[in-house]
Design a protein around this motif. Structure first.
Motif, PDB file in Angstrom:
ATOM      1  N   ARG A 150       6.089  13.197  -2.594  1.00  0.00           N
ATOM      2  CA  ARG A 150       4.898  13.849  -3.137  1.00  0.00           C
ATOM      3  C   ARG A 150       3.674  12.954  -3.071  1.00  0.00           C
ATOM      4  O   ARG A 150       2.638  13.344  -2.552  1.00  0.00           O
ATOM      5  N   HIS A 151       3.737  11.786  -3.644  1.00  0.00           N
ATOM      6  CA  HIS A 151       2.636  10.806  -3.653  1.00  0.00           C
ATOM      7  C   HIS A 151       1.310  11.415  -4.128  1.00  0.00           C
ATOM      8  O   HIS A 151       0.301  11.348  -3.433  1.00  0.00           O
ATOM      9  N   HIS A 152       1.334  11.957  -5.348  1.00  0.00           N
ATOM     10  CA  HIS A 152       0.089  12.526  -5.883  1.00  0.00           C
ATOM     11  C   HIS A 152      -0.793  11.470  -6.529  1.00  0.00           C
ATOM     12  O   HIS A 152      -1.955  11.737  -6.812  1.00  0.00           O
ATOM     13  N   VAL A 153      -0.224  10.325  -6.786  1.00  0.00           N
ATOM     14  CA  VAL A 153      -1.037   9.241  -7.347  1.00  0.00           C
ATOM     15  C   VAL A 153      -0.926   8.052  -6.394  1.00  0.00           C
ATOM     16  O   VAL A 153       0.165   7.560  -6.124  1.00  0.00           O
ATOM     17  N   LEU A 154      -2.070   7.627  -5.889  1.00  0.00           N
ATOM     18  CA  LEU A 154      -2.078   6.484  -4.976  1.00  0.00           C
ATOM     19  C   LEU A 154      -2.364   5.227  -5.801  1.00  0.00           C
ATOM     20  O   LEU A 154      -3.176   5.252  -6.722  1.00  0.00           O
ATOM     21  N   HIS A 155      -1.714   4.151  -5.429  1.00  0.00           N
ATOM     22  CA  HIS A 155      -1.895   2.888  -6.162  1.00  0.00           C
ATOM     23  C   HIS A 155      -2.520   1.848  -5.251  1.00  0.00           C
ATOM     24  O   HIS A 155      -1.988   1.575  -4.163  1.00  0.00           O
ATOM     25  N   LYS A 166      -5.338   0.303 -10.636  1.00  0.00           N
ATOM     26  CA  LYS A 166      -6.358   1.095  -9.930  1.00  0.00           C
ATOM     27  C   LYS A 166      -5.616   2.195  -9.160  1.00  0.00           C
ATOM     28  O   LYS A 166      -4.803   1.902  -8.275  1.00  0.00           O
ATOM     29  N   THR A 167      -5.868   3.423  -9.551  1.00  0.00           N
ATOM     30  CA  THR A 167      -5.165   4.535  -8.915  1.00  0.00           C
ATOM     31  C   THR A 167      -6.155   5.595  -8.462  1.00  0.00           C
ATOM     32  O   THR A 167      -7.314   5.608  -8.889  1.00  0.00           O
ATOM     33  N   CYS A 168      -5.655   6.468  -7.618  1.00  0.00           N
ATOM     34  CA  CYS A 168      -6.492   7.583  -7.150  1.00  0.00           C
ATOM     35  C   CYS A 168      -5.608   8.821  -7.057  1.00  0.00           C
ATOM     36  O   CYS A 168      -4.485   8.765  -6.548  1.00  0.00           O
ATOM     37  N   ILE A 169      -6.120   9.925  -7.582  1.00  0.00           N
ATOM     38  CA  ILE A 169      -5.389  11.193  -7.489  1.00  0.00           C
ATOM     39  C   ILE A 169      -6.202  12.109  -6.576  1.00  0.00           C
ATOM     40  O   ILE A 169      -7.154  12.761  -7.019  1.00  0.00           O
TER      41      ILE A 169
END
Ligand SMILES: Cc1ncc(C[n+]2csc(CCOP(=O)(O)OP(=O)(O)O)c2C)c(N)n1
Ligand SMILES: [Mg+2]
Length: 1053
Positions: free
Chosen positions: A716-721, A728-731
């Motif tokens: 899935r990888h809905h939250v990138l790290h 620090k993350t990106c959705i």
């Protein structure tokens, strides 16, 4: 003669006490603690013993006291206290100087260099202040007093008089802690004197009886002094007893936060803090009148009806009202409550203010129900009411969540609903919306869900910023004595795991109860953390009004028979104080009795029972005024090419600057990008398309469960790290559209019961949200079985409340062993409410939508990503809400054939309940010898085998994607298309599991039992799957052999 063992033990305890006290004092405070400690508003009166300089803030001024060196200093200090000669002379001087009041920075004298003659130099070094001869005794006495104060703060609740019956100990222990001088009523004077002697004269604290009149300086960790900073020991003990050993037992010293401990100490120790005005006393009496007379009224009118009355804990009603008043005063305008059976009708009547006639007509056994479904008994129904809070003159909405009999099961549901209400009104700190949970003592201690719910209380995506818990601790559970029902001292100990303070209170002291409730509400609004009020009470009747409690609790009930009701006691008190007079009190009673009588008369006019009047979560605007769906159709769930491409592009990129993702993830995103370029989706992209498009349409999406952010199967990888910057993350899903709805994806705690309950509650709040709970593997849902069985499956039937929650349950036989293989489809299917033996009217307009409307839940197993996409979107585009159970794949997530073209997702396309055969077999249907039905992943095994055997013209394979409601209409069409074919059901699950028992009778009904439906699948088994890979493959081959052996069933026909 060797010392007696108890003397030795006492001696060791004394030393330990001193050491601990010193350690606490030596530990450097943080800067903020220092500020708080010193900001306490105390007059800087002359210290009785200036030489007891606390090693708190000033010590930091010593040049060498920092970081780890302070541990060393502690060691030195301990050693010095034991024996001043055991430490280096320089330390001896330092400690003497500090104790003698040397200013920070001046106590220390550098040791002289270790050179010849240095010893004589040390000998010459003199203390700055002449040591006083009795300094050791003074130090020890002060430390002893501090220890004593601390002992009360920690253990005072153990001797508090909490049981109104005076027979049981609320902590199940009748002994008095060894370090407390208790003079409670339980102990007679002789005993008290003896204890005092034991603990003072050469005893525990090394104090002497003569010390009782000495004045001791009070440490900053107590507020018993009020405006005084020093008190005689006798007064110190008296005040500690007043604060900690009367009708309130405060448990809080396990809390790790100094500010919070100080706050509580201040609330309970400050002299005279528990004052009530006459007005407040009168309000309290009036509330007790209502609470008591309501139960009396029900008892008079329906003496043989179960109502789980509140008798023995009537104080609950004013208690809840106080919590609500105080919270409303602090800005709360919506309170969501959950509670068990005990006193529920009273809470509905007198706290939530449900019309009395609505309650009374529930007792009328002749009234018919107006609504569809089973309905539920009166003490399970929920309620929603908006009104003015008379005390604060502010609007307040109160909602009581409907619940099953299963005690504590509603806890996470209430939390989830509260979280949702906070979310939708932007209340990010819980200042406007809060929850109150009520518990029984036996259930609070016994049910694991309580613990699971507490563990959600401080997680960022689950916190409701503090729940006030109120325990109706009647010291019994049905017929079971607390001594047989729990291993912890109190029923409330579970709350200690989250550092929630616990206020035990004797419920026959209504003012004490009101005080702790006020403090609990203030705690919640100050710290936004959970808090527990433990109302120690009794149960005047049996478990219900029909039960005989004397069978099992004879002595307790003999005492209860003698017990004066709390209303009478309190009224007598107020009359004696001149706050009310007897006629006023009687007038209050007859006023409320009249209200009840009038409502009773009105209740007789009710001709019909409306369960929908008991709705806990109305969805304004979603239905028509009379509660019907606005249409009975569902628009296309497809999307335009542009939207699909846009979502696909965001899903395969990093939509923010300067963000470094893992190399492996870059490759995954690149592959996604290629799929998008080829206008196809796999499972992860299909989910992205469904979510992303709904967000665009203003639908909030919340996906919760263990490891859902990445996905258990890393798809899935809905939250990138960011690989270089912590946290620090990106959705990307939140970077799709301007003004889109927010997307919440959250890894949950390792809980199913708690988290599924929470998400169900979240989904209750609004129809315009897609709330999904994903099990790590489908079989783990069974630890949440209660939520499924009691809420999700029958919720609408019992409480006329719809819910659109989605369960994603990874399922499939992949040689992984008995665990991780089966999401137990058979269980979900067995609980579907459609009739296997009755063919519905297939000609009906909107047959498919009507079927969905009538069902209790929808069960699907999609074989393609495209269908998964459609069913998720349909969940929101339908004009009503039903729970949706999806068996989701594991290996299909990456299966090269499990792909869907954009063409099947464009505007005009729909979810396919059945995917018919569309290969060679469909072109010449008369030639087809066997029509195989299946669902899910086995389809790919079947097509591979069919291809290998070259049987594409003889065997047709049709997939049932929506198992329930059963697609009778489409399947009939399929059967009719292949007139010469045998019918078979193929599944990879064992015969007594999976779908067979559900599908077979329905297929037979579809064809009016004209043909048999043969079975190709695994044999019945106890476990869901084998643990042996080879056996797994052999079994698979056997079922495929059966499926394609056209003679397989010859001998059976
Ligand atoms: C999960 C669950 N198990 C068992 C029961 C049956 N039951 C109903 S009330 C009750 C006793 C509850 O005692 P307590 O929590 O102290 O509440 P009280 O009735 O004393 O107010 C029991 C065992 C239940 N309702 N729920
Ligand atoms: Mg109980």
């Amino acid at each position: 003669m060797s010392p007696r063992p108890e003397t030795v033990v006492r001696d060791i305890r004394t030393r330990m006490f001193h050491l601990r006290t010193c350690a606490a004092k030596l530990r450097p405070l943080t800067a903020s603690q220092t500020v708080k400690t010193f900001s306490q508003n105390r007059p800087a009166a002359a210290r009785t013993l200036g030489q007891i300089r606390c090693f708190t803030a000033p010590v930091a001024a010593e040049p060498f006291l920092s970081g780890t060196s302070s541990n060393y200093v502690e060691e030195m200090y301990y050693a010095w206290l034991e024996n001043p000669k055991s430490v280096h002379k320089s330390w001896d001087i330092f400690f003497r100087n500090t104790n003698a009041g040397a200013l920070p920075g001046t106590a220390y004298q550098s040791p002289l260099p270790l050179s010849p003659g240095s010893l004589s130099a040390v000998a010459r070094a003199q203390p700055l202040v002449d040591a006083q001869p009795n300094v050791d005794k003074l130090v020890e006495d002060h430390l002893a007093v501090q220890s004593l104060i601390r002992a009360y703060q920690i253990r005072g609740h153990h001797v508090a008089q909490l049981d109104p019956l005076g027979i049981l100990d609320a902590d199940l222990d009748s002994s008095v802690p060894a370090d407390i001088i208790s003079s409670t009523d339980k102990l007679d004077l002789a005993v008290f004197k003896e204890r005092l002697r034991m603990l003072t004269v050469g005893g525990f604290y090394g104090l002497d009886e003569s010390d009782l009149d000495k004045v001791f300086h009070l440490p900053t960790t107590t507020f018993i002094g009020g405006q005084e900073s020093a008190l005689p020991l006798r007064e110190i003990i008296r005040r500690l007893e007043m604060a900690y050993c009367r009708h309130i037992g405060v448990e809080f010293m396990f809390i790790n936060d100094l500010e919070q401990c100080q706050w509580i100490r201040q609330k309970f120790e400050t002299p005279g803090v528990m004052q009530f005005t006459s007005e407040e006393k009168r309000t309290l009496l009036a509330r007790l009148v209502r609470s008591t007379r309501f139960e009396d009224f029900l008892q008079r009118k329906w003496s043989s009806e179960k109502r789980f009355g509140l008798e023995g804990c009537e104080v609950l009603i004013p208690a809840l009202k106080t919590i609500i008043d105080k919270s409303s005063e602090n800005g709360v305008d919506y309170v969501i409550m959950g509670m068990p059976h005990r006193g529920r009708l009273n809470v509905l009547a007198n706290v939530i203010r449900k019309e009395l006639e609505q309650i009374f007509c529930q007792f009328d056994s002749k009234l018919e129900a107006a609504d569809e479904g089973s309905g539920d008994v009166k003490y399970h129904l929920g309620m929603y009411h908006r009104r003015i809070n008379r005390v604060t003159d502010r609007n307040i909405t109160l909602s009581l969540v409907a619940n099953p009999s299963h005690l504590e099961a509603a806890d996470p549901v209430v939390m989830g609903k509260t979280k949702a209400e906070q979310f939708y009104c932007g209340d990010t700190e819980g200042k406007k919306v809060m929850s109150i949970l009520l518990h029984g003592d036996a259930a609070f201690a016994g049910q694991g869900i309580v613990y699971e719910t507490f563990h959600l209380s401080d997680l960022p995506s689950y916190t409701t910023h503090g729940t006030v818990h109120v325990v109706v601790n009647n010291q019994i559970g049905f017929t079971t004595d607390p001594r047989m029902a729990r291993s912890s001292p109190y029923p409330t100990d579970v709350a200690r795991v989250v550092n929630a303070p616990i206020f035990h209170v004797n419920s026959d002291d209504p003012e004490a109860v009101m005080y702790v409730c006020k403090v609990a509400a203030e705690w919640r609004s100050t710290f936004h953390k959970d808090v527990v009020v433990d109302l120690v009470c009794y149960r005047r009747n049996g478990h219900n009004e029909m039960d005989e409690p004397m069978f099992t609790q004879p002595l307790m009930y003999k005492q209860i028979r003698k017990q004066k009701p709390v209303l009478q006691k309190y009224a007598e008190l107020l009359v004696s104080q001149g706050v009310v007079n007897q006629p006023e009190y009687e007038e209050e009673i007859s006023k409320y009795d009249k209200i009840c009588e009038e409502a009773f008369t009105r209740s007789k006019d009710e001709k019909i029972l409306h369960i929908k009047h008991w709705l806990d979560s109305p969805w304004p605007g979603f239905f028509t005024l009379d509660g019907q769906p606005r249409s009975m159709t569902c628009p296309s769930t497809g999307l335009t090419e542009d939207i699909l491409a846009h979502i696909g592009n965001v899903a395969s990129s990093v939509p923010v600057e300067n963000f470094t993702i893992h190399g492996g993830l870059s490759r995954i995103l690149k592959t996604r990008g290629e799929l998008v370029k080829n206008r196809t989706v796999d499972w992860a992209l299909a989910e992205y398309m469904a979510f992303g498009s709904l967000l665009k349409e203003g639908i909030h999406i919340r996906l919760s469960g263990q490891d859902v952010e990445r996905g258990t199967f890393s798809h899935r990888h809905h939250v990138l790290h960011d690989q270089n910057v912590d946290k620090k993350t990106c959705i990307p899903m939140n970077h799709l559209w301007p003004n889109q709805a927010p997307y919440t994806v959250c890894n949950s705690s390792l809980s199913e019961y708690g988290v599924l309950g929470f998400e169900l509650g979240f989904a209750m709040a609004s129809p315009n949200a897609l709330v999904l709970w994903e099990a790590q593997f489908g079989d783990f849902h069974n630890t949440a079985q209660c939520i499924i069985d009691q809420f999700i499956c029958p919720g609408q039937a019992k409480w006329v409340r719809q819910n659109g929650i989605v369960l994603l349950l990874p399922h499939g036989m992949e040689g992984m062993g008995p665990e991780h293989s089966s999401a137990r489809p058979e269980r979900f299917l067995q609980m579907c409410n459609d009739d296997p033996d009755v063919l519905p009217n297939l000609e009906e307009a909107n047959f498919d939508i009507n079927q969905l409307y009538d069902c209790n839940w929808v069960v699907v197993n999609c074989s393609t990503p495209g269908n998964f996409f459609h069913v998720l979107r349909r969940q929101i585009l339908l004009p009503f809400r039903k729970p949706l159970i999806i068996f989701t794949p594991k290996s299909l997530l990456r299966h090269p054939e499990a792909r869907t073209s954009f063409d099947e997702m464009l505007s005009g396309t729909h979810f396919q309940r059945v995917i018919p055969e569309d290969g060679l077999a469909a072109q010449n249907p008369e030639n087809v010898k066997r029509l195989l039905f299946c669902t899910g992943k086995v389809y790919y095994d079947l097509t591979r085998e069919r291809k290998a055997r070259g049987m594409a013209e003889q065997v047709a394979i049709t997939r049932i994607e929506q198992l329930s409601p059963f697609p009778f209409d489409l399947l009939l069409r399929e059967v009719q298309k292949y007139p010469n074919a045998e019918l078979g059901w193929c599944q990879e699950e064992h015969k007594n599991q999976g779908y067979y028992d559900y599908v077979k009778p329905r297929l037979r009904t579809t064809i009016n039992r004209a043909k048999p439906v043969w079975y190709a699948g695994r044999d019945p088994a106890a476990a869901p799957a084998t643990g042996n890979k080879k056996t797994h493959l052999t079994e698979l081959q056997r079922l495929l052999d059966t499926a394609f052996d056209l003679d397989a069933f010859k001998n059976f026909s």
